[in-house]
Write a protein that holds these residues in place. Structure first.
Motif, PDB file in Angstrom:
ATOM      1  N   ALA A 241      71.191  36.972 -55.779  1.00 24.70           N
ATOM      2  CA  ALA A 241      71.555  37.576 -54.484  1.00 24.70           C
ATOM      3  C   ALA A 241      70.991  36.778 -53.318  1.00 24.70           C
ATOM      4  O   ALA A 241      71.653  36.574 -52.298  1.00 24.70           O
ATOM      5  N   LEU A 242      69.753  36.307 -53.466  1.00 22.29           N
ATOM      6  CA  LEU A 242      69.125  35.505 -52.408  1.00 22.29           C
ATOM      7  C   LEU A 242      69.843  34.166 -52.238  1.00 22.29           C
ATOM      8  O   LEU A 242      70.015  33.673 -51.121  1.00 22.29           O
ATOM      9  N   ALA A 243      70.260  33.566 -53.350  1.00 27.28           N
ATOM     10  CA  ALA A 243      70.999  32.296 -53.276  1.00 27.28           C
ATOM     11  C   ALA A 243      72.303  32.491 -52.512  1.00 27.28           C
ATOM     12  O   ALA A 243      72.674  31.664 -51.665  1.00 27.28           O
ATOM     13  N   GLN A 244      73.004  33.604 -52.781  1.00 31.14           N
ATOM     14  CA  GLN A 244      74.253  33.888 -52.072  1.00 31.14           C
ATOM     15  C   GLN A 244      73.999  34.131 -50.588  1.00 31.14           C
ATOM     16  O   GLN A 244      74.776  33.680 -49.730  1.00 31.14           O
ATOM     17  N   LEU A 245      72.901  34.830 -50.295  1.00 27.74           N
ATOM     18  CA  LEU A 245      72.548  35.082 -48.893  1.00 27.74           C
ATOM     19  C   LEU A 245      72.251  33.779 -48.162  1.00 27.74           C
ATOM     20  O   LEU A 245      72.726  33.552 -47.043  1.00 27.74           O
ATOM     21  N   LEU A 246      71.472  32.912 -48.798  1.00 27.99           N
ATOM     22  CA  LEU A 246      71.120  31.629 -48.179  1.00 27.99           C
ATOM     23  C   LEU A 246      72.366  30.777 -47.939  1.00 27.99           C
ATOM     24  O   LEU A 246      72.488  30.110 -46.906  1.00 27.99           O
ATOM     25  N   MET A 247      73.288  30.805 -48.908  1.00 24.81           N
ATOM     26  CA  MET A 247      74.531  30.058 -48.743  1.00 24.81           C
ATOM     27  C   MET A 247      75.338  30.614 -47.571  1.00 24.81           C
ATOM     28  O   MET A 247      75.881  29.853 -46.761  1.00 24.81           O
ATOM     29  N   ARG A 248      75.395  31.933 -47.473  1.00 26.94           N
ATOM     30  CA  ARG A 248      76.149  32.554 -46.376  1.00 26.94           C
ATOM     31  C   ARG A 248      75.524  32.197 -45.023  1.00 26.94           C
ATOM     32  O   ARG A 248      76.236  31.844 -44.068  1.00 26.94           O
ATOM     33  N   GLU A 249      74.193  32.290 -44.955  1.00 30.55           N
ATOM     34  CA  GLU A 249      73.502  31.940 -43.714  1.00 30.55           C
ATOM     35  C   GLU A 249      73.740  30.477 -43.345  1.00 30.55           C
ATOM     36  O   GLU A 249      73.922  30.143 -42.175  1.00 30.55           O
ATOM     37  N   PHE A 250      73.743  29.637 -44.382  1.00 33.55           N
ATOM     38  CA  PHE A 250      73.937  28.220 -44.113  1.00 33.55           C
ATOM     39  C   PHE A 250      75.335  27.953 -43.557  1.00 33.55           C
ATOM     40  O   PHE A 250      75.503  27.192 -42.607  1.00 33.55           O
ATOM     41  N   TYR A 251      76.355  28.586 -44.138  1.00 34.99           N
ATOM     42  CA  TYR A 251      77.722  28.344 -43.669  1.00 34.99           C
ATOM     43  C   TYR A 251      77.951  28.902 -42.266  1.00 34.99           C
ATOM     44  O   TYR A 251      78.721  28.348 -41.481  1.00 34.99           O
ATOM     45  N   VAL A 304      78.195   7.230 -52.963  1.00 32.83           N
ATOM     46  CA  VAL A 304      77.292   8.044 -53.777  1.00 32.83           C
ATOM     47  C   VAL A 304      78.089   9.214 -54.317  1.00 32.83           C
ATOM     48  O   VAL A 304      78.860   9.834 -53.591  1.00 32.83           O
ATOM     49  N   SER A 305      77.946   9.514 -55.587  1.00 34.70           N
ATOM     50  CA  SER A 305      78.666  10.634 -56.177  1.00 34.70           C
ATOM     51  C   SER A 305      78.196  11.930 -55.524  1.00 34.70           C
ATOM     52  O   SER A 305      77.015  12.090 -55.222  1.00 34.70           O
ATOM     53  N   LYS A 306      79.139  12.836 -55.297  1.00 33.76           N
ATOM     54  CA  LYS A 306      78.859  14.138 -54.701  1.00 33.76           C
ATOM     55  C   LYS A 306      78.161  13.989 -53.348  1.00 33.76           C
ATOM     56  O   LYS A 306      77.291  14.782 -52.996  1.00 33.76           O
ATOM     57  N   VAL A 307      78.527  12.945 -52.583  1.00 33.99           N
ATOM     58  CA  VAL A 307      77.815  12.657 -51.344  1.00 33.99           C
ATOM     59  C   VAL A 307      77.938  13.803 -50.351  1.00 33.99           C
ATOM     60  O   VAL A 307      76.996  14.092 -49.612  1.00 33.99           O
ATOM     61  N   GLN A 308      79.093  14.505 -50.314  1.00 36.80           N
ATOM     62  CA  GLN A 308      79.254  15.577 -49.346  1.00 36.80           C
ATOM     63  C   GLN A 308      78.307  16.732 -49.631  1.00 36.80           C
ATOM     64  O   GLN A 308      77.701  17.306 -48.724  1.00 36.80           O
ATOM     65  N   GLU A 309      78.142  17.071 -50.914  1.00 40.96           N
ATOM     66  CA  GLU A 309      77.187  18.122 -51.272  1.00 40.96           C
ATOM     67  C   GLU A 309      75.765  17.686 -50.926  1.00 40.96           C
ATOM     68  O   GLU A 309      74.960  18.485 -50.464  1.00 40.96           O
ATOM     69  N   ASP A 310      75.475  16.400 -51.158  1.00 37.04           N
ATOM     70  CA  ASP A 310      74.149  15.874 -50.813  1.00 37.04           C
ATOM     71  C   ASP A 310      73.909  15.976 -49.309  1.00 37.04           C
ATOM     72  O   ASP A 310      72.816  16.320 -48.868  1.00 37.04           O
ATOM     73  N   ILE A 311      74.942  15.666 -48.499  1.00 40.80           N
ATOM     74  CA  ILE A 311      74.806  15.728 -47.047  1.00 40.80           C
ATOM     75  C   ILE A 311      74.573  17.164 -46.599  1.00 40.80           C
ATOM     76  O   ILE A 311      73.709  17.438 -45.759  1.00 40.80           O
ATOM     77  N   VAL A 312      75.338  18.085 -47.183  1.00 37.15           N
ATOM     78  CA  VAL A 312      75.188  19.502 -46.821  1.00 37.15           C
ATOM     79  C   VAL A 312      73.762  19.973 -47.111  1.00 37.15           C
ATOM     80  O   VAL A 312      73.115  20.613 -46.278  1.00 37.15           O
ATOM     81  N   TYR A 313      73.256  19.634 -48.297  1.00 34.67           N
ATOM     82  CA  TYR A 313      71.894  20.036 -48.644  1.00 34.67           C
ATOM     83  C   TYR A 313      70.871  19.318 -47.754  1.00 34.67           C
ATOM     84  O   TYR A 313      69.873  19.918 -47.338  1.00 34.67           O
ATOM     85  N   SER A 314      71.125  18.046 -47.453  1.00 41.12           N
ATOM     86  CA  SER A 314      70.203  17.282 -46.607  1.00 41.12           C
ATOM     87  C   SER A 314      70.079  17.916 -45.233  1.00 41.12           C
ATOM     88  O   SER A 314      68.972  18.006 -44.671  1.00 41.12           O
ATOM     89  N   LYS A 315      71.190  18.340 -44.673  1.00 38.07           N
ATOM     90  CA  LYS A 315      71.166  18.993 -43.359  1.00 38.07           C
ATOM     91  C   LYS A 315      70.305  20.243 -43.414  1.00 38.07           C
ATOM     92  O   LYS A 315      69.498  20.512 -42.523  1.00 38.07           O
ATOM     93  N   LEU A 316      70.480  21.007 -44.487  1.00 39.23           N
ATOM     94  CA  LEU A 316      69.704  22.224 -44.682  1.00 39.23           C
ATOM     95  C   LEU A 316      68.220  21.899 -44.823  1.00 39.23           C
ATOM     96  O   LEU A 316      67.356  22.533 -44.208  1.00 39.23           O
ATOM     97  N   TYR A 317      67.931  20.880 -45.629  1.00 35.36           N
ATOM     98  CA  TYR A 317      66.545  20.492 -45.917  1.00 35.36           C
ATOM     99  C   TYR A 317      65.838  20.008 -44.649  1.00 35.36           C
ATOM    100  O   TYR A 317      64.737  20.468 -44.322  1.00 35.36           O
TER     101      TYR A 317
END
Length: 520
Positions: A241-251, A304-317
């Motif tokens: 549930a927390l993972a889903q919440l964090l994803m929602r907040e991030f989007y 880089v493979s999956k670069v867009q997912e890496d960028i999304v996580y990097s922005k969050l990080y």
């Protein structure tokens, strides 16, 4: 809740004549099944947490067999051993009592004959009923989480629900942020909990992943270390549930970033007035008072493979990292760059020191090391004291990024690369390649013709302040080879190439050459 413990078993009707003769400290052990065993070899019959019942018919002849049997039960993590006194056994040997006490392993004796079949039936019914009730409660809990998600619950709301269900200490930690303790604890107790190793029995962790990256942890703490299956299942459901919440907040944050991107681009392109900039900042942070700022650029690799997912996580990080250190980050993407405009209420000097500390700690993380291996690059522009100067910080960050891509530097700060920036600006004004050729051409041509390493030798010799021993060591050559190379350099550059202005000029030209030459 939803766990049958040894102490609960003692309340069973058939245990009225029972006595705990050893291992009283283990009465909180969990019972998941009851099993009657009349043989010594138990390995193939037990999985752990069983309440073992026996008449001791196989234990009456040899003490060694008795010891082996009890040790086997302890190794299998059984809940307890129940022995019926009768024709086989009338007393528990002291060595067995001592062994059970050492391992907090309860040994219970029946002074009267009891029906083992009825005991197992009763206990199994109780266990099955608890399992059913646990599943029903778990389903209800999951539905509550899903329902509250639609009502816009916060992380604190989720943790409150979890605590209401378990009444157990909860720790929720997002990387780069201060952990949340629920219920709250004093600072000293917090620090004590944070120093406990993750593998300790008193803690249970559930990692939370976002885009396949380990982003946060949800943990339970129990002093006795005895976690029930129900607690672990609740831990798992809550982490999801927390993972889903964090994803929602991030989007939501991502959508806001997209809406702000045009304004931020105009800001760094010098298309906004000072009033428009302040209006934009105040719209996001009404009480903010600007004192200093800088631009941080994260450049992603081309392939880089999956670069867009890496960028999304990097922005969050990185956003969390900057916020944790007191910065207000505004970010947007431009081509292969993620551009962060960092604002702070402290003056330029204090902001620079904070950025220094931040980068130093960042470089030690596995996340950063992985990014560098993948080909990501970072650069920080000039720290400025006026919001109108952010475009200048952006341009100097771009310069720094270019320099770092050309030469190996020990810093990603614009202010630390003075000579390189001077060379960069000279390159914009004059044909620096021609100037370099005037000074280094003889050495460069000699290296090409004879496949030698005079230019590298010159560079190391200058870096070591003319130390022949250090130069030979760094180049992995013997002194005689170095003397031969230095003699050749003297013939090409002149005998005084290490003196005064000659040396300074050569050092400058070597830096310039390393910056403008194309990497192979």
């Amino acid at each position: 809740m939803f766990k049958l413990q040894v102490k609960d078993v003692l309340e069973n009707t058939y245990f009225q004549s029972a006595e705990v003769v050893a291992g009283e400290d283990g009465l909180l052990r969990i019972v998941k099944w009851a099993h009657v065993i009349e043989i010594i070899q138990v390995d193939n019959f037990l999985a752990g947490d069983e309440l073992v019942l026996t008449t001791g018919i196989s234990l009456q002849h040899r003490l060694e067999d008795f010891i082996f049997f009890v040790e086997s039960l302890i190794q299998k993590n059984c809940a307890a051993l129940c022995i019926e006194y009768g024709t086989s056994i009338q007393a528990i040997p002291e060595v067995i009592v001592a062994l059970a006490n050492r391992h907090s392993f309860p040994i219970i004796v029946f002074h009267d004959t009891v029906p083992f079949v009825r005991i197992t039936q009763d206990l199994h019914s109780q266990i099955m009923n608890q399992q059913y009730l646990m599943i029903s409660t778990l389903e209800s809990y999951s539905q509550t989480l899903n329902k509250n998600a639609l009502l816009g619950q916060t992380a604190e709301d989720i943790l409150q629900n979890m605590y209401n269900e378990l009444k157990t200490q909860i720790i929720f930690s997002i990387k780069g942020r201060e952990p949340i303790f629920f219920p709250n604890m004093s600072h000293n107790k917090r620090q004590q909990l944070l120093t406990i190793k993750k593998t300790a029995s008193v803690l249970k962790h559930e990692p939370i992943f976002i885009f396949d990256q380990h982003y946060a942890d949800l943990s339970l703490y129990r002093e006795d270390g005895r976690f029930s299956e129900f607690e672990l299942l609740i831990l798992d459901r809550t982490a999801t549930a927390l993972a889903q919440l964090l994803m929602r907040e991030f989007y939501i944050e991502e959508k806001k970033d997209i809406e702000d991107a045009t304004i931020l681009a105009d800001w760094i392109d010098q298309k906004l007035s000072k009033e428009e900039i302040y209006k934009f900042i105040v719209a996001h942070h009404s009480n903010y008072h600007f004192s200093s700022g800088a631009v941080f650029i994260l450049a992603s690799p081309n392939a880089v493979s999956k670069v867009q997912e890496d960028i999304v996580y990097s922005k969050l990080y990185y956003r969390n990292l900057f916020e944790q250190n007191g910065f207000i980050p505004f970010l947007f993407e431009r081509k292969s760059y993620v551009i962060f405009i960092l604002l702070h209420t402290k003056d330029s000097k204090a902001s620079r020191e904070l950025l220094n500390t931040l980068v130093s700690s960042l470089q030690k993380t596995d996340f950063y090391k992985k990014q560098m291996v993948q080909g990501y690059q970072v650069a920080i522009g000039k720290v400025i004291a006026d919001v109108k100067e952010i475009p200048k910080s952006y341009q100097t960050a771009l310069e720094t990024l270019y320099i770092c891509s050309k030469v190996q530097t020990t810093s990603y700060f614009y202010d630390d690369l003075h000579l390189y920036h001077l060379i960069y600006k000279l390159q914009m004004q004059v044909n620096l390649q021609e100037v370099i050729q005037d000074y280094l051409q003889p050495v460069i041509e000699y290296d090409k013709k004879y496949n030698s390493k005079l230019l590298e030798t010159l560079q190391v010799y200058l870096q070591t302040n003319g130390s022949k021993q250090q130069t030979a060591n760094q180049l992995f050559i013997v002194r005689q080879t170095l003397y031969h190379r230095l003699h050749k350099l003297e013939s090409l550059l002149g005998e005084n190439f290490m003196k005064g202005h000659n040396r300074i000029t050569l050092e400058f030209m070597l830096l310039a050459n390393s910056l403008i030459e194309e990497k192979s």
